[in-house]
Scaffold this motif. Sequence first.
Motif, PDB file in Angstrom:
ATOM      1  N   ALA A  15       0.844  -1.210   0.000  1.00  0.00           N
ATOM      2  CA  ALA A  15       0.000   0.000   0.000  1.00  0.00           C
ATOM      3  C   ALA A  15       0.871   1.249   0.000  1.00  0.00           C
ATOM      4  CB  ALA A  15      -0.925  -0.002   1.218  1.00  0.00           C
ATOM      5  N   GLY A  16       1.856   1.290   0.891  1.00  0.00           N
ATOM      6  CA  GLY A  16       2.721   2.465   1.003  1.00  0.00           C
ATOM      7  C   GLY A  16       3.567   2.672  -0.244  1.00  0.00           C
ATOM      8  N   LEU A  17       4.128   1.589  -0.773  1.00  0.00           N
ATOM      9  CA  LEU A  17       4.981   1.709  -1.958  1.00  0.00           C
ATOM     10  C   LEU A  17       4.173   2.224  -3.150  1.00  0.00           C
ATOM     11  CD1 LEU A  17       7.113  -1.537  -1.546  1.00  0.00           C
ATOM     12  CD2 LEU A  17       7.953   0.826  -1.416  1.00  0.00           C
ATOM     13  N   THR A  18       2.932   1.776  -3.253  1.00  0.00           N
ATOM     14  CA  THR A  18       2.096   2.253  -4.361  1.00  0.00           C
ATOM     15  C   THR A  18       1.701   3.711  -4.144  1.00  0.00           C
ATOM     16  OG1 THR A  18       1.226   0.019  -4.513  1.00  0.00           O
ATOM     17  CG2 THR A  18       0.083   1.697  -5.781  1.00  0.00           C
ATOM     18  N   ALA A  19       1.385   4.053  -2.903  1.00  0.00           N
ATOM     19  CA  ALA A  19       1.055   5.452  -2.600  1.00  0.00           C
ATOM     20  C   ALA A  19       2.250   6.336  -2.939  1.00  0.00           C
ATOM     21  CB  ALA A  19       0.679   5.597  -1.127  1.00  0.00           C
ATOM     22  N   GLY A  20       3.441   5.890  -2.556  1.00  0.00           N
ATOM     23  CA  GLY A  20       4.656   6.660  -2.847  1.00  0.00           C
ATOM     24  C   GLY A  20       4.871   6.819  -4.343  1.00  0.00           C
ATOM     25  N   LEU A  21       4.682   5.727  -5.060  1.00  0.00           N
ATOM     26  CA  LEU A  21       4.837   5.756  -6.523  1.00  0.00           C
ATOM     27  C   LEU A  21       3.898   6.790  -7.146  1.00  0.00           C
ATOM     28  CD1 LEU A  21       5.526   4.504  -9.376  1.00  0.00           C
ATOM     29  CD2 LEU A  21       3.742   2.842  -8.913  1.00  0.00           C
ATOM     30  N   TYR A  22       2.628   6.717  -6.777  1.00  0.00           N
ATOM     31  CA  TYR A  22       1.644   7.633  -7.368  1.00  0.00           C
ATOM     32  C   TYR A  22       1.917   9.086  -6.959  1.00  0.00           C
ATOM     33  CZ  TYR A  22      -1.543   4.394  -9.666  1.00  0.00           C
ATOM     34  OH  TYR A  22      -2.101   3.491 -10.538  1.00  0.00           O
ATOM     35  N   ALA A  23       2.298   9.280  -5.701  1.00  0.00           N
ATOM     36  CA  ALA A  23       2.532  10.657  -5.233  1.00  0.00           C
ATOM     37  C   ALA A  23       3.760  11.248  -5.922  1.00  0.00           C
ATOM     38  CB  ALA A  23       2.701  10.664  -3.716  1.00  0.00           C
ATOM     39  N   ALA A  24       4.839  10.468  -5.986  1.00  0.00           N
ATOM     40  CA  ALA A  24       6.068  10.971  -6.605  1.00  0.00           C
ATOM     41  C   ALA A  24       5.842  11.218  -8.093  1.00  0.00           C
ATOM     42  CB  ALA A  24       7.207   9.982  -6.388  1.00  0.00           C
ATOM     43  N   ARG A  25       5.098  10.334  -8.711  1.00  0.00           N
ATOM     44  CA  ARG A  25       4.836  10.457 -10.140  1.00  0.00           C
ATOM     45  C   ARG A  25       3.960  11.682 -10.430  1.00  0.00           C
ATOM     46  NH1 ARG A  25       1.757   7.751 -13.923  1.00  0.00           N
ATOM     47  NH2 ARG A  25       2.920   7.605 -15.861  1.00  0.00           N
ATOM     48  N   PHE A  50       8.791 -11.612  -2.199  1.00  0.00           N
ATOM     49  CA  PHE A  50       9.968 -10.786  -1.928  1.00  0.00           C
ATOM     50  C   PHE A  50      10.389 -10.037  -3.198  1.00  0.00           C
ATOM     51  CE2 PHE A  50      14.502 -10.039  -1.599  1.00  0.00           C
ATOM     52  CZ  PHE A  50      14.579  -9.416  -0.370  1.00  0.00           C
ATOM     53  N   GLU A  51      10.413 -10.763  -4.306  1.00  0.00           N
ATOM     54  CA  GLU A  51      10.824 -10.132  -5.568  1.00  0.00           C
ATOM     55  C   GLU A  51       9.813  -9.088  -6.033  1.00  0.00           C
ATOM     56  OE1 GLU A  51      13.449 -13.875  -7.166  1.00  0.00           O
ATOM     57  OE2 GLU A  51      11.670 -13.304  -8.306  1.00  0.00           O
ATOM     58  N   LEU A  52       8.536  -9.383  -5.825  1.00  0.00           N
ATOM     59  CA  LEU A  52       7.510  -8.415  -6.234  1.00  0.00           C
ATOM     60  C   LEU A  52       7.633  -7.143  -5.384  1.00  0.00           C
ATOM     61  CD1 LEU A  52       5.045  -7.717  -7.964  1.00  0.00           C
ATOM     62  CD2 LEU A  52       3.610  -8.901  -6.318  1.00  0.00           C
ATOM     63  N   ALA A  53       7.867  -7.321  -4.090  1.00  0.00           N
ATOM     64  CA  ALA A  53       8.029  -6.157  -3.203  1.00  0.00           C
ATOM     65  C   ALA A  53       9.238  -5.340  -3.635  1.00  0.00           C
ATOM     66  CB  ALA A  53       8.190  -6.632  -1.758  1.00  0.00           C
ATOM     67  N   PHE A  54      10.316  -6.027  -3.968  1.00  0.00           N
ATOM     68  CA  PHE A  54      11.537  -5.345  -4.391  1.00  0.00           C
ATOM     69  C   PHE A  54      11.272  -4.555  -5.679  1.00  0.00           C
ATOM     70  CE2 PHE A  54      15.750  -5.503  -6.563  1.00  0.00           C
ATOM     71  CZ  PHE A  54      16.411  -4.675  -5.677  1.00  0.00           C
ATOM     72  N   ALA A  55      10.519  -5.160  -6.592  1.00  0.00           N
ATOM     73  CA  ALA A  55      10.196  -4.474  -7.854  1.00  0.00           C
ATOM     74  C   ALA A  55       9.317  -3.250  -7.583  1.00  0.00           C
ATOM     75  CB  ALA A  55       9.494  -5.437  -8.803  1.00  0.00           C
ATOM     76  N   LYS A  79       9.382  -1.466  -4.935  1.00  0.00           N
ATOM     77  CA  LYS A  79      10.235  -0.414  -4.362  1.00  0.00           C
ATOM     78  C   LYS A  79      11.059   0.256  -5.460  1.00  0.00           C
ATOM     79  CE  LYS A  79      13.764   1.055  -1.383  1.00  0.00           C
ATOM     80  NZ  LYS A  79      14.903   1.449  -2.177  1.00  0.00           N
ATOM     81  N   GLN A  80      11.606  -0.547  -6.354  1.00  0.00           N
ATOM     82  CA  GLN A  80      12.409   0.024  -7.449  1.00  0.00           C
ATOM     83  C   GLN A  80      11.578   0.979  -8.300  1.00  0.00           C
ATOM     84  OE1 GLN A  80      13.863  -3.672  -9.212  1.00  0.00           O
ATOM     85  NE2 GLN A  80      15.913  -2.816  -8.999  1.00  0.00           N
ATOM     86  N   GLN A  81      10.323   0.583  -8.522  1.00  0.00           N
ATOM     87  CA  GLN A  81       9.438   1.404  -9.359  1.00  0.00           C
ATOM     88  C   GLN A  81       9.164   2.746  -8.666  1.00  0.00           C
ATOM     89  OE1 GLN A  81       5.976  -0.769 -10.457  1.00  0.00           O
ATOM     90  NE2 GLN A  81       5.279   0.736 -11.947  1.00  0.00           N
ATOM     91  N   ALA A  82       8.913   2.678  -7.359  1.00  0.00           N
ATOM     92  CA  ALA A  82       8.673   3.920  -6.606  1.00  0.00           C
ATOM     93  C   ALA A  82       9.934   4.787  -6.625  1.00  0.00           C
ATOM     94  CB  ALA A  82       8.263   3.591  -5.175  1.00  0.00           C
ATOM     95  N   ASP A  83      11.090   4.147  -6.475  1.00  0.00           N
ATOM     96  CA  ASP A  83      12.356   4.892  -6.450  1.00  0.00           C
ATOM     97  C   ASP A  83      12.614   5.595  -7.773  1.00  0.00           C
ATOM     98  OD1 ASP A  83      12.645   3.977  -3.938  1.00  0.00           O
ATOM     99  OD2 ASP A  83      14.315   2.609  -4.343  1.00  0.00           O
TER     100      ASP A  83
END
Length: 325
Positions: A34-44, A80-85, A87-91
């Motif tokens: 949830a947080g990683l997606t929120a971060g992705l959308y907010a940063a984008r 684990f790999e999906l979570a890592f991906a 995070k990379q996308q948000a970054d």
Amino acid sequence: MTEETATNETTPACKAPGATDEVIDVAVIGAGPAGLTAGLYAARAGLNAVMFERISPGGQLAQTEHMENYPGFPEGANGFELAFAMKQQADRFGVNHIGEEVLGVDFTQDPKVLKTAFNEYRAKSVIIATGARPRKLGLELEDELQGRGVSYCATCDGNFFRDKEVMVVGGGNTAAGDAIYLSRICKKVYLVHRRDKLRATAIYHKRLEDLPNLEFVWNAVPRKLVADEGKLAGVRVEVLTTGEERDIPVDGVFVAVGTEPNTEFLEGALTLDETGYVVADETGATDVPGVYVAGDVRTKALRQVVTAVADGALCAEEAAEYLAI
Ligand SMILES: Cc1cc2nc3c(=O)[nH]c(=O)nc-3n(C[C@H](O)[C@H](O)[C@H](O)COP(=O)(O)OP(=O)(O)OC[C@H]3O[C@@H](n4cnc5c(N)ncnc54)[C@H](O)[C@@H]3O)c2cc1C
């Protein structure tokens, strides 16, 4: 990708630029799906998004070995790999990470204040995405056998026990729903409950009684997990009315004795429901303007990755709109 690489890559050692003195646009608490997606959308959306995580990004998803129900992965996905991906996308869109636990908040002021053990941060808007944790049985070997027969999510793991014998522990709606769900997949389901009737709503009772492959084990509590070659082989239960112990051989035990939201740090800052989840409307808006809640920590019907990411996206959009006012 090795686990070592991922761990190094995801360790959030950096302090976000401007932490403590600069006002953050969107502070996201919790870096699960949830947080990683929120971060992705907010940063984008061009906002300064700063994510606080107390352990390492990924949340419960990073602990899920194999996930079969996230769309787009016909063979299933490694959590684990999906979570890592994620995070990379948000970054990629410039989310900043702070590896600190939020211990307290003050939403009475604007900007809002987040307190960690090291700093105080100020943010114009906040998205809470701190997730929940399943309540455990508290038995020896429970942690070691998680993913090897012990599960806290029938929807997630039921399919791994196709045509096997399993046990569900609990007496509420989740336990009843899990038992019905598993009865369609598994050879036999034992439903173990510490009382002589379920707490689940009445509609479940008849449906459970009609299941030919379900056995109720009333007035009973699990006392021991029995392992064989590192996997669950059975559960010893005590029948409280007689004191008798019974060994039930099962390949899986589904613990459905409740979940606990990670909301302790909120302490009166927001309205929680009677079980501690943050109350929010469909968009994730809480009763404090500019504060949103996404994922497992909010009141909702289905706690899964697919609903967590949807919540995260919605909250970020709402926060962006709030900031544009
Ligand atoms: C064993 C297991 C298997 C599962 N299998 C599946 C499956 O197959 N399919 C599926 O869809 N779902 C599955 N789930 C459920 C799924 O993982 C969750 O629904 C999802 O991870 C929820 O995402 P979230 O971001 O809301 O919360 P979480 O994933 O719980 O992430 C919350 C994050 O917030 C952090 N945090 C908490 N408090 C603070 C704080 N105060 N300050 C800073 N950080 C904080 C936590 O460390 C964590 O990283 C499974 C869950 C478990 C436990």
